[in-house]
Motif scaffolding. Structure first.
Motif, PDB file in Angstrom:
ATOM      1  N   HIS A 185       0.933  -1.046  -0.080  1.00  0.00           N
ATOM      2  CA  HIS A 185       0.053   0.017   0.181  1.00  0.00           C
ATOM      3  C   HIS A 185       1.204   1.370  -0.057  1.00  0.00           C
ATOM      4  N   ILE A 186       0.416   2.358  -0.772  1.00  0.00           N
ATOM      5  CA  ILE A 186       1.025   3.621  -0.786  1.00  0.00           C
ATOM      6  C   ILE A 186       1.516   3.993   0.747  1.00  0.00           C
ATOM      7  N   ASN A 187       0.428   3.813   1.571  1.00  0.00           N
ATOM      8  CA  ASN A 187       0.779   4.527   2.968  1.00  0.00           C
ATOM      9  C   ASN A 187       1.636   3.681   3.886  1.00  0.00           C
ATOM     10  N   TRP A 227       9.717   6.078   1.829  1.00  0.00           N
ATOM     11  CA  TRP A 227      10.029   6.367   0.777  1.00  0.00           C
ATOM     12  C   TRP A 227      11.598   6.937   0.820  1.00  0.00           C
ATOM     13  N   ILE A 256       6.620   3.361  -8.224  1.00  0.00           N
ATOM     14  CA  ILE A 256       6.211   4.567  -8.302  1.00  0.00           C
ATOM     15  C   ILE A 256       7.181   5.552  -7.774  1.00  0.00           C
ATOM     16  N   PHE A 295      -3.846   7.235  -0.925  1.00  0.00           N
ATOM     17  CA  PHE A 295      -3.049   6.778   0.179  1.00  0.00           C
ATOM     18  C   PHE A 295      -3.209   5.396   0.656  1.00  0.00           C
ATOM     19  N   THR A 353      -3.271   0.099  -3.187  1.00  0.00           N
ATOM     20  CA  THR A 353      -1.976  -0.674  -3.428  1.00  0.00           C
ATOM     21  C   THR A 353      -1.393  -0.105  -4.782  1.00  0.00           C
ATOM     22  N   VAL A 354       0.046  -0.342  -4.765  1.00  0.00           N
ATOM     23  CA  VAL A 354       0.800  -0.042  -5.814  1.00  0.00           C
ATOM     24  C   VAL A 354       0.054  -0.629  -7.331  1.00  0.00           C
TER      25      VAL A 354
END
Length: 318
Positions: A56-58, A62, A139, A176, A179-180
Motif C-alpha cells: 500500500h502507498i501508506n 520512501w 512509483i 493513500f 496498493t501500487v
C-alpha cells in the motif's frame, strides 16, 4: 576581530559537542528495527519485489534525495562544492532506489539551488521517463517547486502534462489507501509547488503543497537536526490515517557564519545516522509515522534502511 574569532571558536565547539552526542547515542543504542536486516535483491525494482498487490502507498518508507538535480550544478572545484547535494544523475538515483525527487526550478525552467543554476528540467524529465520505461511497478514522487527568489516558469503545468501526462497519478486522497498495483499503469505523483501561480486543485494531474509537508530546520548542528526531526515527526498523525506525505530529511546544511561552507563535509555530520534515526523512532513509539526519508548523497545503505522497514510493514512486523 576578536569577537569574530571567539564566535568561530564557540561554533566549532558546538559542532564538536553535537557530533560527539550523536556518536555516543549510536554507541549506546541498538540500530536494529523490524526489517533492518533486509536487503532488496534488486534496488532498481524494489517495489516490484515487495509485491505491488500487497504494498500500500501508506506503507512505503520512501527513500528520497534532497536537492536532487544538483550533480552538475555550478563550476567544478569552484562553486559546485557549495551547492552540490547529489553526485548521481536523476536516472542513477532512481536505479539506486530513490523514489522521491526534490527539484527546484527558476523562470527559464533550469534547475537551480539558490543563485546557482544547472541543466534544464528537460534533463530531469528525460531521466525519469527512461527509468519508467525500464521498470513496471515503481512509483515515484516528483516534487517540483519554484526556488525562493524566483518567479514560476511560464505555462509550467502545461509543460509537465505534455511530457508526463500518461504517467501522472491525479490528485486524489484515496490514493493513500491504495496498493501500487491499483495505481498502475500510472507511475508518478507529481507535487507542483509554484510561488505565485494557483495551487493545483483536487482532481488535477498535479498534487499541491498541502500533500507534501516537512519541518525544515536550517542548521549545521547534527544533534539539533536529529532531535528536531524526531520531535516534529512525533507530532504527526500515523501514516495510515493521514492524507498527506510527510518528509524527514537526514541532512544538515552549511551556514554563512561558519568557515566550513562545502555541502559534503557538513552533511556528513549526520549522514551516517539514518539507521539510528529509524531505530530511535521505534524506541520512541513513532515509527508508524515515518514516511518520506531524504538525504544528501544517497547511497545503497540508506535505500536499504528504508526498504527494510517497508518490507517489515508489508509482512505485518512493523
Amino acid at each position: 576581530m576578536g569577537s569574530h574569532v571567539s564566535k568561530q571558536m564557540e561554533r566549532r565547539k558546538a559542532i564538536s559537542t553535537e557530533k560527539k552526542t550523536l556518536c555516543n547515542l549510536q554507541g549506546s543504542c541498538s540500530e536494529t528495527y523490524p526489517g533492518a536486516d533486509y536487503r532488496p535483491p534488486d534496488r532498481k525494482n524494489w517495489m516490484a519485489n515487495l509485491n505491488p498487490e500487497k504494498l500500500h502507498i501508506n506503507q512505503i518508507v520512501w527513500p528520497g534525495t534532497h536537492d536532487s538535480a544538483t550533480n552538475k550544478i555550478g563550476f567544478p572545484f569552484i562553486t559546485r562544492p557549495f551547492a552540490q547535494c547529489q553526485s548521481l544523475s536523476i536516472y542513477n538515483q532512481l536505479v539506486r532506489g530513490t523514489r522521491v525527487l526534490d527539484i527546484r526550478v527558476q523562470e527559464d525552467r533550469r534547475v537551480c539551488h539558490g543563485i546557482l543554476a544547472t541543466y534544464s528540467v528537460d534533463a530531469v524529465i528525460k531521466d525519469v521517463k527512461k527509468f519508467l520505461a525500464e521498470t513496471q511497478s515503481e512509483i515515484i514522487i516528483l516534487e517540483i517547486r519554484t526556488e525562493f527568489g524566483h518567479d514560476d516558469p511560464p505555462e509550467f503545468e502545461k509543460y509537465l502534462e505534455e511530457n508526463l501526462g500518461e504517467f501522472l497519478i491525479h490528485q486524489d486522497e484515496h490514493v493513500f489507501n491504495k496498493t501500487v498495483s491499483e495505481l498502475l499503469p500510472k507511475r508518478v505523483i507529481c507535487v507542483w509547488k509554484p510561488r505565485k501561480s494557483p495551487q493545483p486543485k483536487a482532481g488535477s494531474p498535479f498534487w499541491n503543497s498541502g500533500h507534501l509537508k516537512d519541518n525544515w530546520i536550517d542548521t549545521d548542528l547534527p544533534s539539533t537536526k536529529f532531535e528536531s526531526n524526531m520531535k516534529h515527526l512525533s507530532e504527526q498523525p500515523p501514516v495510515n490515517s493521514r492524507k498527506f506525505f510527510y518528509r524527514v530529511e537526514n541532512t544538515v546544511t552549511p551556514q554563512a557564519d561558519n568557515p566550513v561552507l562545502c555541502v559534503k563535509p557538513v552533511t556528513n555530520r549526520i549522514h551516517g545516522y539514518a539507521r539510528l534515526f529509524i531505530a530511535q523512532c521505534v524506541a520512541k513509539g513513532c515509527v508508524d509515522k515515518l514516511q518520506i526519508f531524504s538525504t544528501d548523497f544517497i547511497d545503497e545503505d540508506f535505500v536499504d534502511a528504508c526498504v527494510g522497514l517497508t518490507h517489515a510493514r508489508v509482512e505485518g512486523k512493523a
